[in-house]
Write a protein that holds these residues in place. Structure first.
Motif, PDB file in Angstrom:
ATOM      1  N   THR A  77     -14.523  -6.020  -7.900  1.00 40.56           N
ATOM      2  CA  THR A  77     -15.293  -6.195  -9.126  1.00 40.56           C
ATOM      3  C   THR A  77     -16.409  -7.188  -8.831  1.00 40.56           C
ATOM      4  O   THR A  77     -16.189  -8.185  -8.149  1.00 40.56           O
ATOM      5  N   ALA A  78     -17.592  -6.901  -9.338  1.00 41.44           N
ATOM      6  CA  ALA A  78     -18.713  -7.812  -9.125  1.00 41.44           C
ATOM      7  C   ALA A  78     -18.569  -9.015 -10.058  1.00 41.44           C
ATOM      8  O   ALA A  78     -18.595  -8.871 -11.274  1.00 41.44           O
ATOM      9  N   ILE A  79     -18.377 -10.185  -9.455  1.00 41.08           N
ATOM     10  CA  ILE A  79     -18.215 -11.424 -10.223  1.00 41.08           C
ATOM     11  C   ILE A  79     -19.355 -12.363  -9.852  1.00 41.08           C
ATOM     12  O   ILE A  79     -19.538 -12.688  -8.670  1.00 41.08           O
ATOM     13  N   LEU A  80     -20.107 -12.802 -10.839  1.00 36.04           N
ATOM     14  CA  LEU A  80     -21.195 -13.734 -10.583  1.00 36.04           C
ATOM     15  C   LEU A  80     -20.614 -15.055 -10.082  1.00 36.04           C
ATOM     16  O   LEU A  80     -19.754 -15.653 -10.729  1.00 36.04           O
ATOM     17  N   THR A  81     -21.069 -15.489  -8.915  1.00 35.19           N
ATOM     18  CA  THR A  81     -20.510 -16.663  -8.245  1.00 35.19           C
ATOM     19  C   THR A  81     -21.636 -17.567  -7.772  1.00 35.19           C
ATOM     20  O   THR A  81     -22.599 -17.103  -7.158  1.00 35.19           O
ATOM     21  N   LEU A  82     -21.512 -18.855  -8.054  1.00 31.75           N
ATOM     22  CA  LEU A  82     -22.507 -19.824  -7.591  1.00 31.75           C
ATOM     23  C   LEU A  82     -22.485 -19.932  -6.077  1.00 31.75           C
ATOM     24  O   LEU A  82     -21.430 -19.797  -5.444  1.00 31.75           O
ATOM     25  N   LEU A  83     -23.649 -20.216  -5.490  1.00 34.76           N
ATOM     26  CA  LEU A  83     -23.730 -20.497  -4.062  1.00 34.76           C
ATOM     27  C   LEU A  83     -23.102 -21.860  -3.776  1.00 34.76           C
ATOM     28  O   LEU A  83     -22.967 -22.704  -4.669  1.00 34.76           O
ATOM     29  N   PHE A  84     -22.743 -22.080  -2.525  1.00 36.69           N
ATOM     30  CA  PHE A  84     -22.260 -23.375  -2.066  1.00 36.69           C
ATOM     31  C   PHE A  84     -23.294 -24.450  -2.400  1.00 36.69           C
ATOM     32  O   PHE A  84     -24.493 -24.270  -2.177  1.00 36.69           O
ATOM     33  N   ASN A  85     -22.824 -25.560  -2.937  1.00 38.48           N
ATOM     34  CA  ASN A  85     -23.697 -26.675  -3.304  1.00 38.48           C
ATOM     35  C   ASN A  85     -23.344 -27.873  -2.428  1.00 38.48           C
ATOM     36  O   ASN A  85     -22.312 -28.506  -2.619  1.00 38.48           O
ATOM     37  N   PRO A  86     -24.191 -28.185  -1.441  1.00 43.23           N
ATOM     38  CA  PRO A  86     -23.880 -29.295  -0.539  1.00 43.23           C
ATOM     39  C   PRO A  86     -23.864 -30.667  -1.194  1.00 43.23           C
ATOM     40  O   PRO A  86     -23.391 -31.631  -0.609  1.00 43.23           O
ATOM     41  N   ARG A  87     -24.347 -30.775  -2.416  1.00 40.97           N
ATOM     42  CA  ARG A  87     -24.303 -32.058  -3.110  1.00 40.97           C
ATOM     43  C   ARG A  87     -22.985 -32.286  -3.827  1.00 40.97           C
ATOM     44  O   ARG A  87     -22.583 -33.418  -4.046  1.00 40.97           O
ATOM     45  N   THR A  88     -22.311 -31.238  -4.227  1.00 42.69           N
ATOM     46  CA  THR A  88     -21.088 -31.402  -5.016  1.00 42.69           C
ATOM     47  C   THR A  88     -19.852 -30.833  -4.328  1.00 42.69           C
ATOM     48  O   THR A  88     -18.738 -31.030  -4.822  1.00 42.69           O
ATOM     49  N   GLN A  89     -20.041 -30.130  -3.211  1.00 38.99           N
ATOM     50  CA  GLN A  89     -18.919 -29.496  -2.515  1.00 38.99           C
ATOM     51  C   GLN A  89     -18.925 -29.896  -1.048  1.00 38.99           C
ATOM     52  O   GLN A  89     -19.953 -30.296  -0.507  1.00 38.99           O
ATOM     53  N   HIS A  90     -17.763 -29.770  -0.411  1.00 37.17           N
ATOM     54  CA  HIS A  90     -17.626 -30.089   1.017  1.00 37.17           C
ATOM     55  C   HIS A  90     -17.654 -28.809   1.834  1.00 37.17           C
ATOM     56  O   HIS A  90     -16.957 -27.836   1.510  1.00 37.17           O
ATOM     57  N   TRP A  91     -18.447 -28.827   2.901  1.00 36.58           N
ATOM     58  CA  TRP A  91     -18.628 -27.657   3.756  1.00 36.58           C
ATOM     59  C   TRP A  91     -17.285 -27.111   4.217  1.00 36.58           C
ATOM     60  O   TRP A  91     -17.038 -25.905   4.140  1.00 36.58           O
ATOM     61  N   ASP A  92     -16.407 -27.992   4.693  1.00 34.44           N
ATOM     62  CA  ASP A  92     -15.126 -27.553   5.256  1.00 34.44           C
ATOM     63  C   ASP A  92     -14.186 -26.909   4.228  1.00 34.44           C
ATOM     64  O   ASP A  92     -13.238 -26.227   4.614  1.00 34.44           O
ATOM     65  N   ASP A  93     -14.446 -27.109   2.955  1.00 37.13           N
ATOM     66  CA  ASP A  93     -13.639 -26.449   1.925  1.00 37.13           C
ATOM     67  C   ASP A  93     -14.053 -24.998   1.720  1.00 37.13           C
ATOM     68  O   ASP A  93     -13.289 -24.202   1.172  1.00 37.13           O
ATOM     69  N   HIS A  94     -15.259 -24.643   2.157  1.00 40.14           N
ATOM     70  CA  HIS A  94     -15.802 -23.316   1.887  1.00 40.14           C
ATOM     71  C   HIS A  94     -16.068 -22.476   3.125  1.00 40.14           C
ATOM     72  O   HIS A  94     -16.262 -21.257   3.013  1.00 40.14           O
ATOM     73  N   PHE A  95     -16.067 -23.124   4.304  1.00 40.78           N
ATOM     74  CA  PHE A  95     -16.394 -22.421   5.546  1.00 40.78           C
ATOM     75  C   PHE A  95     -15.537 -22.980   6.675  1.00 40.78           C
ATOM     76  O   PHE A  95     -15.090 -24.113   6.623  1.00 40.78           O
ATOM     77  N   GLN A  96     -15.389 -22.163   7.713  1.00 38.76           N
ATOM     78  CA  GLN A  96     -14.833 -22.671   8.963  1.00 38.76           C
ATOM     79  C   GLN A  96     -15.562 -21.978  10.104  1.00 38.76           C
ATOM     80  O   GLN A  96     -16.055 -20.858   9.947  1.00 38.76           O
ATOM     81  N   LEU A  97     -15.632 -22.668  11.220  1.00 37.92           N
ATOM     82  CA  LEU A  97     -16.276 -22.097  12.393  1.00 37.92           C
ATOM     83  C   LEU A  97     -15.255 -21.336  13.228  1.00 37.92           C
ATOM     84  O   LEU A  97     -14.153 -21.810  13.463  1.00 37.92           O
ATOM     85  N   ASN A  98     -15.657 -20.169  13.653  1.00 39.07           N
ATOM     86  CA  ASN A  98     -14.889 -19.360  14.592  1.00 39.07           C
ATOM     87  C   ASN A  98     -15.853 -19.072  15.732  1.00 39.07           C
ATOM     88  O   ASN A  98     -16.555 -18.066  15.717  1.00 39.07           O
TER      89      ASN A  98
END
Length: 142
Positions: A77-98
């Motif tokens: 289902t298409a759900i409107l979702t905000l982009l990652f916000n580097p001011r209010t969110q932590h990179w490691d909570d939303h991404f990981q490097l492989n």
């Protein structure tokens, strides 16, 4: 283009550790000067203040443009979702490097990877080279 005062430019760059806050590329490894980017674009009411600015490589900034959200389709289902916000969110909570691949972990991560085209072939090749040279990922805590 909005004028960013020199002192704010320095503070944003320093806070980011000279790293793109989306793809973790170092400004030292880039061919072009990184951009001070409005997380929430001015056309959406975003202000030119430190809490709404981040450091972005030219590619991430260009692909992001004034976008603040996109549709996340993984659930079917298409759900409107905000982009990652580097001011209010932590990179490691939303991404990981492989390796050089940036793997999204959340809906915000998935729409950000898609809109910013973070894993396009040329970006992967570039990150792979800088990884071999020891400069990727750029982390402000280094």
């Amino acid at each position: 283009m909005t004028y960013i005062p020199v002192e704010i430019h320095r503070k944003v760059t320093s806070r980011a550790g000279n790293c793109c806050e989306y793809c973790l590329l170092s400004q030292d490894d880039g061919s072009f000067t990184f951009h001070i980017e409005h997380v929430i674009a001015e056309k959406h009411g975003g202000k030119t203040i430190e809490s709404n600015l981040c450091l972005s490589c030219p590619e991430c900034n260009t692909f992001k443009g004034s976008d603040v959200a996109s549709f996340e389709h993984i659930t079917g289902t298409a759900i409107l979702t905000l982009l990652f916000n580097p001011r209010t969110q932590h990179w490691d909570d939303h991404f990981q490097l492989n390796g050089a691949w940036i793997e999204p972990l959340t809906p915000e991560g998935r729409v950000t990877v898609t809109i910013l085209r973070i894993n396009r072939p040329e970006a992967l090749a570039e990150r792979h080279i800088f990884s071999k040279l020891g400069s990727y990922p750029c982390r402000k805590d280094r």
